[in-house]
Motif scaffolding. Sequence first.
Motif, PDB file in Angstrom:
ATOM      1  N   PHE A 187     -17.241  -0.487   3.369  1.00 40.31           N
ATOM      2  CA  PHE A 187     -16.231  -1.177   4.160  1.00 40.31           C
ATOM      3  C   PHE A 187     -15.426  -2.203   3.355  1.00 40.31           C
ATOM      4  O   PHE A 187     -14.435  -2.724   3.848  1.00 40.31           O
ATOM      5  CB  PHE A 187     -16.881  -1.870   5.366  1.00 40.31           C
ATOM      6  CG  PHE A 187     -17.478  -0.899   6.339  1.00 40.31           C
ATOM      7  CD1 PHE A 187     -16.672  -0.180   7.207  1.00 40.31           C
ATOM      8  CD2 PHE A 187     -18.847  -0.689   6.376  1.00 40.31           C
ATOM      9  CE1 PHE A 187     -17.215   0.732   8.095  1.00 40.31           C
ATOM     10  CE2 PHE A 187     -19.402   0.219   7.264  1.00 40.31           C
ATOM     11  CZ  PHE A 187     -18.582   0.928   8.123  1.00 40.31           C
ATOM     12  N   VAL A 188     -15.855  -2.484   2.123  1.00 41.49           N
ATOM     13  CA  VAL A 188     -15.124  -3.452   1.300  1.00 41.49           C
ATOM     14  C   VAL A 188     -13.783  -2.899   0.835  1.00 41.49           C
ATOM     15  O   VAL A 188     -12.764  -3.603   0.890  1.00 41.49           O
ATOM     16  CB  VAL A 188     -15.982  -3.902   0.096  1.00 41.49           C
ATOM     17  CG1 VAL A 188     -15.162  -4.761  -0.861  1.00 41.49           C
ATOM     18  CG2 VAL A 188     -17.200  -4.680   0.594  1.00 41.49           C
ATOM     19  N   PRO A 189     -13.708  -1.647   0.372  1.00 41.64           N
ATOM     20  CA  PRO A 189     -12.429  -1.168  -0.181  1.00 41.64           C
ATOM     21  C   PRO A 189     -11.444  -0.621   0.853  1.00 41.64           C
ATOM     22  O   PRO A 189     -10.642   0.252   0.542  1.00 41.64           O
ATOM     23  CB  PRO A 189     -12.878  -0.048  -1.128  1.00 41.64           C
ATOM     24  CG  PRO A 189     -14.087   0.507  -0.478  1.00 41.64           C
ATOM     25  CD  PRO A 189     -14.773  -0.656   0.196  1.00 41.64           C
ATOM     26  N   LEU A 190     -11.467  -1.138   2.103  1.00 43.46           N
ATOM     27  CA  LEU A 190     -10.561  -0.639   3.132  1.00 43.46           C
ATOM     28  C   LEU A 190      -9.087  -0.774   2.750  1.00 43.46           C
ATOM     29  O   LEU A 190      -8.296   0.136   3.030  1.00 43.46           O
ATOM     30  CB  LEU A 190     -10.828  -1.352   4.468  1.00 43.46           C
ATOM     31  CG  LEU A 190     -12.130  -0.956   5.182  1.00 43.46           C
ATOM     32  CD1 LEU A 190     -12.267  -1.723   6.495  1.00 43.46           C
ATOM     33  CD2 LEU A 190     -12.146   0.547   5.463  1.00 43.46           C
ATOM     34  N   PRO A 191      -8.654  -1.898   2.107  1.00 42.74           N
ATOM     35  CA  PRO A 191      -7.236  -1.967   1.686  1.00 42.74           C
ATOM     36  C   PRO A 191      -6.859  -0.846   0.720  1.00 42.74           C
ATOM     37  O   PRO A 191      -5.714  -0.381   0.735  1.00 42.74           O
ATOM     38  CB  PRO A 191      -7.141  -3.340   1.006  1.00 42.74           C
ATOM     39  CG  PRO A 191      -8.229  -4.147   1.623  1.00 42.74           C
ATOM     40  CD  PRO A 191      -9.339  -3.175   1.855  1.00 42.74           C
ATOM     41  N   ALA A 192      -7.823  -0.391  -0.086  1.00 43.53           N
ATOM     42  CA  ALA A 192      -7.542   0.707  -1.014  1.00 43.53           C
ATOM     43  C   ALA A 192      -7.250   2.002  -0.263  1.00 43.53           C
ATOM     44  O   ALA A 192      -6.420   2.806  -0.699  1.00 43.53           O
ATOM     45  CB  ALA A 192      -8.722   0.903  -1.963  1.00 43.53           C
ATOM     46  N   PHE A 193      -7.905   2.198   0.880  1.00 43.40           N
ATOM     47  CA  PHE A 193      -7.651   3.394   1.674  1.00 43.40           C
ATOM     48  C   PHE A 193      -6.212   3.401   2.198  1.00 43.40           C
ATOM     49  O   PHE A 193      -5.572   4.448   2.264  1.00 43.40           O
ATOM     50  CB  PHE A 193      -8.633   3.480   2.844  1.00 43.40           C
ATOM     51  CG  PHE A 193     -10.006   3.940   2.458  1.00 43.40           C
ATOM     52  CD1 PHE A 193     -10.311   5.291   2.415  1.00 43.40           C
ATOM     53  CD2 PHE A 193     -10.998   3.036   2.136  1.00 43.40           C
ATOM     54  CE1 PHE A 193     -11.582   5.730   2.056  1.00 43.40           C
ATOM     55  CE2 PHE A 193     -12.259   3.457   1.769  1.00 43.40           C
ATOM     56  CZ  PHE A 193     -12.560   4.809   1.721  1.00 43.40           C
TER      57      PHE A 193
END
Length: 226
Positions: A187-193
Amino acid sequence: MEGVFTFFGAINHSHAFVFVTHVLLSAIIALALAKMATKSLRMVPIGTQNIMEAYLQGIVAMGRDVIGETNAKRYLPLVATIGIFVFIGNVLGIIPGFESPTGNINMTLTLALIVFVYYNFEGIRKNGVVHYFAHFAGPVKWLAPLMFPIEIVSHISRIISLSFRLFGNIKGDDLFLWVLLMLAPWFVPLPAFVLLAFSAILQTFIFMILTYVYLAGAVLLEEESH
């Protein structure tokens, strides 16, 4: 990508099997969307029909300035089909457990060859063989021996440009996501998605607009000469 978990890879570890199944999955999703959009057509569209009509209108608007509204509608089936297939293929790789078929050079090269063969066929069909290839020689006759081979190389390079641009960007996005998920929780890399989703849309747009550009260069020889 070797060592990356995919649902289809759990069935068969062969990369050819994984690639083909993701290509088929992309095609099935595209056909399902088309079926949903046309299942019960309404004068006032709702749901999937509304989304697909907006998509088609957007493609015509995009092609209008490049090739004219009439030609934009004429070549809409090709551009729209490629667009939705490329977009679904791009987005699949963002979903953990799946792989982008457009991150494979075999897929992007096939699409590029389809565009290459089709726009040359349309150029020959509309302008005739002699007129179409005479255009490659340029307006100055004494420069024709120099211009003709340059034009041939230029057209062939479009295959490389179309295929490697899409392949390189999507493959890079897949590798970026793979590394990110190894280093950070889910859930940490959501901005990357979000960034990867934007990249998927952008690469789809570039492929579609270049298809229109190449078609315009092939069929609008008279307008170009003026």
